[in-house]
Design a protein around this motif. Structure first.
Motif, PDB file in Angstrom:
ATOM      1  N   ARG A  49      24.271  11.159  -4.673  1.00  0.00           N
ATOM      2  CA  ARG A  49      25.173  11.164  -5.829  1.00  0.00           C
ATOM      3  C   ARG A  49      25.449  12.582  -6.308  1.00  0.00           C
ATOM      4  N   GLU A  50      24.441  13.427  -6.255  1.00  0.00           N
ATOM      5  CA  GLU A  50      24.644  14.824  -6.641  1.00  0.00           C
ATOM      6  C   GLU A  50      25.582  15.526  -5.669  1.00  0.00           C
ATOM      7  N   GLN A  51      25.436  15.222  -4.395  1.00  0.00           N
ATOM      8  CA  GLN A  51      26.333  15.825  -3.405  1.00  0.00           C
ATOM      9  C   GLN A  51      27.770  15.388  -3.650  1.00  0.00           C
ATOM     10  N   GLN A  52      27.971  14.083  -3.932  1.00  0.00           N
ATOM     11  CA  GLN A  52      29.326  13.580  -4.148  1.00  0.00           C
ATOM     12  C   GLN A  52      29.942  14.117  -5.439  1.00  0.00           C
ATOM     13  N   ALA A  53      29.107  14.415  -6.413  1.00  0.00           N
ATOM     14  CA  ALA A  53      29.608  14.892  -7.713  1.00  0.00           C
ATOM     15  C   ALA A  53      29.892  16.389  -7.714  1.00  0.00           C
ATOM     16  N   ALA A  54      29.423  17.097  -6.711  1.00  0.00           N
ATOM     17  CA  ALA A  54      29.594  18.553  -6.675  1.00  0.00           C
ATOM     18  C   ALA A  54      31.061  18.934  -6.467  1.00  0.00           C
ATOM     19  N   LYS A  55      31.419  20.092  -7.002  1.00  0.00           N
ATOM     20  CA  LYS A  55      32.766  20.615  -6.790  1.00  0.00           C
ATOM     21  C   LYS A  55      32.785  21.347  -5.453  1.00  0.00           C
ATOM     22  N   GLY A  56      33.476  20.771  -4.519  1.00  0.00           N
ATOM     23  CA  GLY A  56      33.458  21.330  -3.183  1.00  0.00           C
ATOM     24  C   GLY A  56      32.274  20.792  -2.390  1.00  0.00           C
ATOM     25  N   TRP A  57      32.255  21.119  -1.103  1.00  0.00           N
ATOM     26  CA  TRP A  57      31.206  20.588  -0.238  1.00  0.00           C
ATOM     27  C   TRP A  57      29.897  21.335  -0.437  1.00  0.00           C
ATOM     28  N   VAL A  58      28.817  20.568  -0.545  1.00  0.00           N
ATOM     29  CA  VAL A  58      27.469  21.135  -0.563  1.00  0.00           C
ATOM     30  C   VAL A  58      26.617  20.294   0.375  1.00  0.00           C
ATOM     31  N   PRO A  59      25.621  20.895   1.017  1.00  0.00           N
ATOM     32  CA  PRO A  59      24.772  20.103   1.921  1.00  0.00           C
ATOM     33  C   PRO A  59      23.917  19.121   1.137  1.00  0.00           C
ATOM     34  N   LEU A  60      23.613  18.008   1.782  1.00  0.00           N
ATOM     35  CA  LEU A  60      22.731  17.022   1.179  1.00  0.00           C
ATOM     36  C   LEU A  60      21.315  17.588   1.116  1.00  0.00           C
ATOM     37  N   LYS A  61      20.705  17.490  -0.039  1.00  0.00           N
ATOM     38  CA  LYS A  61      19.341  18.003  -0.202  1.00  0.00           C
ATOM     39  C   LYS A  61      18.373  17.242   0.708  1.00  0.00           C
ATOM     40  N   GLU A  62      17.362  17.930   1.160  1.00  0.00           N
ATOM     41  CA  GLU A  62      16.319  17.270   1.934  1.00  0.00           C
ATOM     42  C   GLU A  62      15.528  16.325   1.043  1.00  0.00           C
ATOM     43  N   ASN A  63      15.115  15.227   1.643  1.00  0.00           N
ATOM     44  CA  ASN A  63      14.296  14.255   0.924  1.00  0.00           C
ATOM     45  C   ASN A  63      12.826  14.578   1.199  1.00  0.00           C
ATOM     46  N   PRO A  64      12.060  14.982   0.189  1.00  0.00           N
ATOM     47  CA  PRO A  64      10.672  15.392   0.431  1.00  0.00           C
ATOM     48  C   PRO A  64       9.771  14.244   0.910  1.00  0.00           C
ATOM     49  N   TYR A  65      10.258  13.016   0.793  1.00  0.00           N
ATOM     50  CA  TYR A  65       9.468  11.862   1.224  1.00  0.00           C
ATOM     51  C   TYR A  65       9.826  11.405   2.637  1.00  0.00           C
ATOM     52  N   ALA A  66      10.765  12.100   3.275  1.00  0.00           N
ATOM     53  CA  ALA A  66      11.315  11.617   4.540  1.00  0.00           C
ATOM     54  C   ALA A  66      10.272  11.560   5.652  1.00  0.00           C
ATOM     55  N   ASP A  67       9.472  12.611   5.798  1.00  0.00           N
ATOM     56  CA  ASP A  67       8.519  12.646   6.906  1.00  0.00           C
ATOM     57  C   ASP A  67       7.470  11.547   6.788  1.00  0.00           C
ATOM     58  N   GLU A  68       6.941  11.375   5.579  1.00  0.00           N
ATOM     59  CA  GLU A  68       5.908  10.350   5.415  1.00  0.00           C
ATOM     60  C   GLU A  68       6.495   8.954   5.547  1.00  0.00           C
ATOM     61  N   ARG A  69       7.717   8.781   5.056  1.00  0.00           N
ATOM     62  CA  ARG A  69       8.368   7.483   5.206  1.00  0.00           C
ATOM     63  C   ARG A  69       8.604   7.172   6.684  1.00  0.00           C
ATOM     64  N   GLN A  70       8.989   8.173   7.472  1.00  0.00           N
ATOM     65  CA  GLN A  70       9.193   7.966   8.898  1.00  0.00           C
ATOM     66  C   GLN A  70       7.882   7.607   9.597  1.00  0.00           C
ATOM     67  N   HIS A  71       6.807   8.220   9.166  1.00  0.00           N
ATOM     68  CA  HIS A  71       5.489   7.891   9.716  1.00  0.00           C
ATOM     69  C   HIS A  71       5.135   6.427   9.432  1.00  0.00           C
ATOM     70  N   ILE A  72       5.400   5.988   8.209  1.00  0.00           N
ATOM     71  CA  ILE A  72       5.120   4.594   7.848  1.00  0.00           C
ATOM     72  C   ILE A  72       5.959   3.646   8.706  1.00  0.00           C
ATOM     73  N   LEU A  73       7.227   4.009   8.858  1.00  0.00           N
ATOM     74  CA  LEU A  73       8.132   3.180   9.641  1.00  0.00           C
ATOM     75  C   LEU A  73       7.666   3.051  11.087  1.00  0.00           C
ATOM     76  N   ALA A 119       0.821  -1.212   0.000  1.00  0.00           N
ATOM     77  CA  ALA A 119       0.000   0.000   0.000  1.00  0.00           C
ATOM     78  C   ALA A 119       0.852   1.258   0.000  1.00  0.00           C
ATOM     79  N   LYS A 120       2.092   1.150   0.453  1.00  0.00           N
ATOM     80  CA  LYS A 120       2.985   2.309   0.534  1.00  0.00           C
ATOM     81  C   LYS A 120       4.194   2.171  -0.396  1.00  0.00           C
ATOM     82  N   ARG A 121       4.087   1.283  -1.365  1.00  0.00           N
ATOM     83  CA  ARG A 121       5.241   0.970  -2.217  1.00  0.00           C
ATOM     84  C   ARG A 121       5.811   2.194  -2.908  1.00  0.00           C
ATOM     85  N   ASP A 122       4.975   2.984  -3.538  1.00  0.00           N
ATOM     86  CA  ASP A 122       5.474   4.130  -4.297  1.00  0.00           C
ATOM     87  C   ASP A 122       6.226   5.102  -3.403  1.00  0.00           C
ATOM     88  N   LEU A 123       5.672   5.391  -2.256  1.00  0.00           N
ATOM     89  CA  LEU A 123       6.316   6.323  -1.334  1.00  0.00           C
ATOM     90  C   LEU A 123       7.658   5.772  -0.846  1.00  0.00           C
TER      91      LEU A 123
END
Length: 269
Positions: free
Chosen positions: A41-65, A24-28
């Motif tokens: 991968r984008e963070q590792q490919a960047a020239k110099g340090w950049v912060p890891l982008k937030e994952n927009p699915y993180a909150d709902e995934r944590q709720h499922i967990l 029921a939660k497969r897509d998320l």
């Protein structure tokens, strides 16, 4: 409690009710993994340090967990793995009498049994008892029976000392006397115990939930983090919880995590 035995790394052992919750939660769940990998991968490919982008699915995934899968796992029993070294009598007693919880009294009893059997001299038994870390680490060590969620090969660095020394960490961990170290190496044989452990007797339902989600999304083409975890029960377990005792020299023992169980794939290797 839901019947059946789950290997948290084997989708084929997940019961229908658990699979329906996950499907029921497969897509998320898959979008969370794919986005996380893309961001990394984008963070590792960047020239110099950049912060890891937030994952927009993180909150709902944590709720499922936390609110869906973790409560479901609290009602289930998983197969876990205990690495140890036992005499024949100890292995037989385990299969007939079940699993007891480690504490200083249990260590003393095991030592005394080996004294009576003529395996350990009295003075050596006393020295081993005196050296036990259980004297000083009661809160962190006593009253627990430790296992792993995934099988490991016998030569894995994380388990080889447990297999190589009789008595477990409660006996060998702080030993400095070479004579005593060699003594406990000669007692018994290396064993791996397969245990049916109800998760409500542990503190690891959250870790189990993460593991089954990882197994589920892996089956759908995602790349989750390795999900193995250590767990312990604070309650004794009956003989029916001892599924198998794999002993050094047995084909299953030698093939642990390298062909046995047949469905297991070590994704760390």
């Amino acid at each position: 409690m839901t019947s059946g035995l789950i290997d948290v790394w084997n989708l084929g052992t997940f019961d229908g009710a658990l699979m329906r919750e996950l499907e029921a939660k497969r897509d998320l769940l898959c979008n969370y993994e794919r986005t996380g990998k893309k961001n990394y991968r984008e963070q590792q490919a960047a020239k110099g340090w950049v912060p890891l982008k937030e994952n927009p699915y993180a909150d709902e995934r944590q709720h499922i967990l936390e609110q869906i899968v973790m409560p479901a796992m609290e009602q289930r029993t998983i197969r876990a793995w205990h690495y140890t070294r036992l005499t024949e009598d100890e292995a037989n007693l385990l299969q007939s009498g079940g699993i007891y919880i480690s504490n200083l009294a249990a260590i003393r009893k095991r030592l005394d049994t080996q004294v009576v059997a003529g395996v350990i001299p009295v003075e050596s038994a006393d020295a081993l008892h005196e050296a036990s870390p259980f004297h000083h680490q009661t809160d962190s060590r006593s009253g627990k029976f430790w296992m792993t969620s995934h099988p490991f090969p016998p030569d894995d660095s994380g388990v080889e000392l447990l297999l190589g020394h009789w008595g477990g960490e409660g006996v060998y961990f702080w030993l400095k006397d070479d004579r005593l170290i060699e003594l406990v190496k000669l007692i018994g044989r290396s064993r791996v115990i397969e245990v049916a452990v109800p998760l409500h007797l542990t503190t690891s339902a959250y870790s189990a939930a993460k593991a089954v989600i990882a197994t589920f999304v892996l089956a759908h083409g995602c790349e989750p983090e390795w999900s193995a975890f250590d767990l312990y029960t604070t309650s004794a377990l009956g003989a029916d919880a001892v599924l198998n005792v794999r002993t050094e020299g047995d084909s299953e023992f030698s093939a642990l995590a390298r062909g046995y169980p047949a469905q297991f794939i070590d994704r760390e290797s």
